[in-house]
Design an enzyme around this catalytic site. Structure first.
Site, PDB file in Angstrom:
ATOM      1  CB  SER A  35      -0.925  -0.002   1.228  1.00 64.45           C
ATOM      2  OG  SER A  35      -0.172  -0.154   2.418  1.00 64.45           O
ATOM      3  CG  ASP A  71      -3.034   5.003   8.113  1.00 64.68           C
ATOM      4  OD1 ASP A  71      -1.804   4.768   8.153  1.00 64.68           O
ATOM      5  OD2 ASP A  71      -3.802   4.386   7.358  1.00 64.68           O
ATOM      6  CG  HIS A 131      -0.535   3.604   4.922  1.00 67.82           C
ATOM      7  ND1 HIS A 131      -1.289   2.996   5.903  1.00 67.82           N
ATOM      8  CD2 HIS A 131      -0.267   2.647   3.996  1.00 67.82           C
ATOM      9  CE1 HIS A 131      -1.486   1.728   5.585  1.00 67.82           C
ATOM     10  NE2 HIS A 131      -0.876   1.488   4.435  1.00 67.82           N
TER      11      HIS A 131
END
Length: 648
Positions: A64, A359, A362
């Site tokens: 991600s 967050d 990330h």
């Protein structure tokens, strides 16, 4: 002008310019005075983090944090959009998740090609993921898996997950599930179970299955496969089979019947521990394409159904980026340990905890800075960082592994200096320059020179010294050849000494890694010293080259003045003329000595020096040679910028 009185005679010379502010530079065949000096190269400092040697030849594998399709991109990313485009990524994925396929996890088809491979993944299989399936802690398996991936990736141009191997399984088994695996099981290995009927067959039948590793998967060629050989580990025979049947075994054979993996408790002892539940172990095997058989004791069969395929066509760098969670989630450091124990793998590590922007997990600013170099091309990449400057020297030793044209460690004071600014040649001393000895100017003749130097990989080449008229001074063909012979011999002596030192070091090699690292460092130090010695020789030859070229230009300049003067001036010494002030007035003198003031007085530029190393200095001292081309460019009407000294 024979009848002139002393009062009517005027002596005009080129003004003396050398003073205590000039520094002397000695060279082969001639010396120079200069107003300034500078080092041939400046020390460079590597930039921390990752970079690549060529933007068109690298590929990344990620999750991600490099996934452009993530709904929070780009805030969720640790790389730029440009770099993210080079990654094969899916949020929630990892290479190990795709290899084993635990239930409920992302299953992404990782594949791609590139000489340099950058891996920024792994965090999605960590203690926080809480994957069980007969094993509470998968960290040691992850360590061996990542290490195998990095090793094979460093030897391949292309790699791909093979997510469906051809197989043949025995009729008596069926797909099995496990309570501690979400009432399912891994996709690889697949669990097959055999129902045993106590009245008919107490122990069941031995399982025999086959799987095939392909030579090609889609467009990807497969020369070698990474296969997980998994088996159960029992503490005792009684734990495996309370009915008193045979011992546990799960063994993989190649087509010739040779054992290539697995466990056989018929010949190997049980652990002897007191547990009553087996654990699963998976070894990483590197297998060639072909048909393999799996034999297992009754009840359970663990069947390989996936692999990673590598073409083994090209060696190249591997970069592994530390993949950890932010606060509140438990991480492992298998990626770090795997990379550090794999030759050719460069590890990018954070110095601070992970703090995300999108967050907690990330968009970390420190990681973004460490990976920002992936947007650029570097001349050198190493464990110490990356360098894009052309200098061959750095203040501190660059830790291996390293790739590209990497600088060598050197002290600043050991780098040779070259003349800069205003240059004045001294009288030549090269005995091979036979003419015009009487025409060579002294140290007080001023001239301006522009120097361009290029060092290329092609062996020692020739010098371009500017024009040389037959009647003028300068270097002869024989002189140049002897100069090259000298520099060639001196460099060979240096390289011979370096090779002798390396041979002595080879005798000290031991099999432990620290000794090899120490040896590598000593060899690099020897190469650095040899390169500094070679540059010293090159510097001396360049200084002599410039000096002789400037002397020639001054002689040509004096010849031009004498020709313009005709009978109006008599040259009494190099650079000095006697004229009759009554016959040749100021306008006449301007015509002779200042070219009728038609040329503007030039702004005096500094010496423009550029040295480019096209070969890898880390390997200098071997068969690679040096070639030098030097060109001197002089102002067309230098006389317009020269002061005149008059005496009577």
């Amino acid at each position: 002008m024979l009848g002139l009185t002393e009062a009517e005679k005027i002596k005009i010379c080129l003004q003396k310019q050398v003073n205590s502010s000039f520094s002397l530079h000695n060279g082969f065949g001639g010396n120079l005075y200069a107003t300034e000096e500078k080092r041939m190269f400046e020390l460079v400092k590597p930039k921390a983090g990752a970079s690549v040697l060529n933007q068109s030849t690298w590929i990344g594998f990620g999750d991600s944090r490099t996934d452009q399709s993530n709904s929070a991109f780009p805030r969720s990313a640790d790389v730029s959009a440009k770099t993210a485009d080079k990654f094969r990524s899916l949020s929630g994925g990892s290479l190990m998740l795709s290899m084993f396929g635990p239930p409920g996890k992302v299953d992404y088809l990782y594949q791609g090609c590139g000489k340099h491979k950058v891996f920024y993944e792994g965090v999605n299989w960590s203690p926080h993921a809480a994957i069980d399936c007969y094993r509470k802690n998968w960290t040691d398996i992850k360590l061996n898996f990542q290490k195998s991936i990095y090793e094979l990736a460093s030897q391949s141009h292309c790699m791909s997950l093979v997510n469906a191997l051809d197989k043949t399984i025995p009729l008596q088994v069926t797909k099995g599930v496990a309570k501690n695996c979400n009432n399912s099981f891994l996709k690889n290995p697949a669990l097959y179970t055999q129902e045993v009927k106590p009245l008919e067959q107490i122990c069941g039948k031995e399982n025999l299955a086959f799987f095939t590793l392909p030579t090609q998967f889609g467009t990807y060629e497969c020369k070698l496969h990474l296969v997980a050989s998994c088996y159960f580990i029992y503490d005792s025979k009684e734990v495996y089979n309370k009915r008193g049947c045979g011992n546990y075994f799960q063994v993989i054979y190649d087509s010739s019947g040779k054992v290539v993996g697995g466990l056989d408790n018929r010949v190997s002892p049980y652990t002897g521990n007191s547990g009553d539940t087996p654990t699963m172990q998976c070894d990483m095997l590197q297998l060639k394409p072909g048909r393999y058989s799996v034999r297992s004791s009754p009840r359970f069969l663990l069947m390989p159904e996936r692999s990673y395929c590598f073409d083994m066509k090209e060696k190249g760098p591997v970069t592994a980026v530390q993949s950890i969670w932010g606060k509140g989630r438990e991480s492992d450091y298998a990626v770090d340990q795997a990379c550090l124990s794999t030759p050719g793998c460069m590890l990018i590590q954070k110095q601070k905890p992970y703090i995300g922007e999108a967050d907690d997990h990330h968009g970390d600013q420190e990681m973004r800075e460490l990976l920002s170099g992936l947007d650029y091309e570097a001349r050198c990449i190493s464990q110490s960082g990356w360098v894009n400057e052309t200098s061959p020297f750095t203040e501190e030793y660059l830790l291996p592994p390293k790739f590209g044209r990497c600088p060598l460690a050197a002290k600043e004071e050991s780098i040779p200096k070259i003349p800069d600014g205003l240059l004045i040649p001294t009288s030549g001393t090269d005995t091979t320059v036979t003419k015009p000895k009487s025409r060579i100017f002294g140290i007080d003749d001023l001239i301006i020179g522009l120097l361009f130097v290029a060092i290329v990989e092609a062996g020692i080449g020739g010098y371009l010294l500017g024009s040389r008229k037959e009647s003028g001074g300068g270097v002869t063909k024989e002189s140049a050849e002897k100069g090259f012979e000298k520099i060639g011999n001196d460099i060979q002596i240096l390289r011979s000494s370096t090779n002798i030192a390396i041979e002595k070091l080879n005798d000290r090699i031991s099999h432990d890694e620290q000794a090899i690292r120490d040896l590598t460092l000593e060899i690099e130090n020897a190469r650095s010293e040899a390169l500094l010695g070679e540059l010293g020789i090159i510097r001396a030859l360049l200084v002599g080259n410039i000096s002789i070229g400037l002397q020639e230009s001054l002689w040509e300049l004096a010849s031009e003045i004498t020709n313009r003067a005709g009978d109006l001036a008599v040259e009494v010494s190099p650079g000095c003329w006697i004229i009759d002030n009554n016959i040749c007035d100021q306008s006449c003198q301007n015509f002779i000595f200042k070219f009728n003031e038609t040329a503007p007085v030039p702004t005096i530029p500094p010496l423009d020096t550029k040295i480019d190393l096209q070969s890898d200095p880390f390997y200098w001292g071997s068969s690679l040679g040096l070639a030098i081309t030097a060109a001197i460019s002089l102002a067309a009407l230098v006389i317009s910028g020269i002061a005149i000294c008059r005496t009577k």
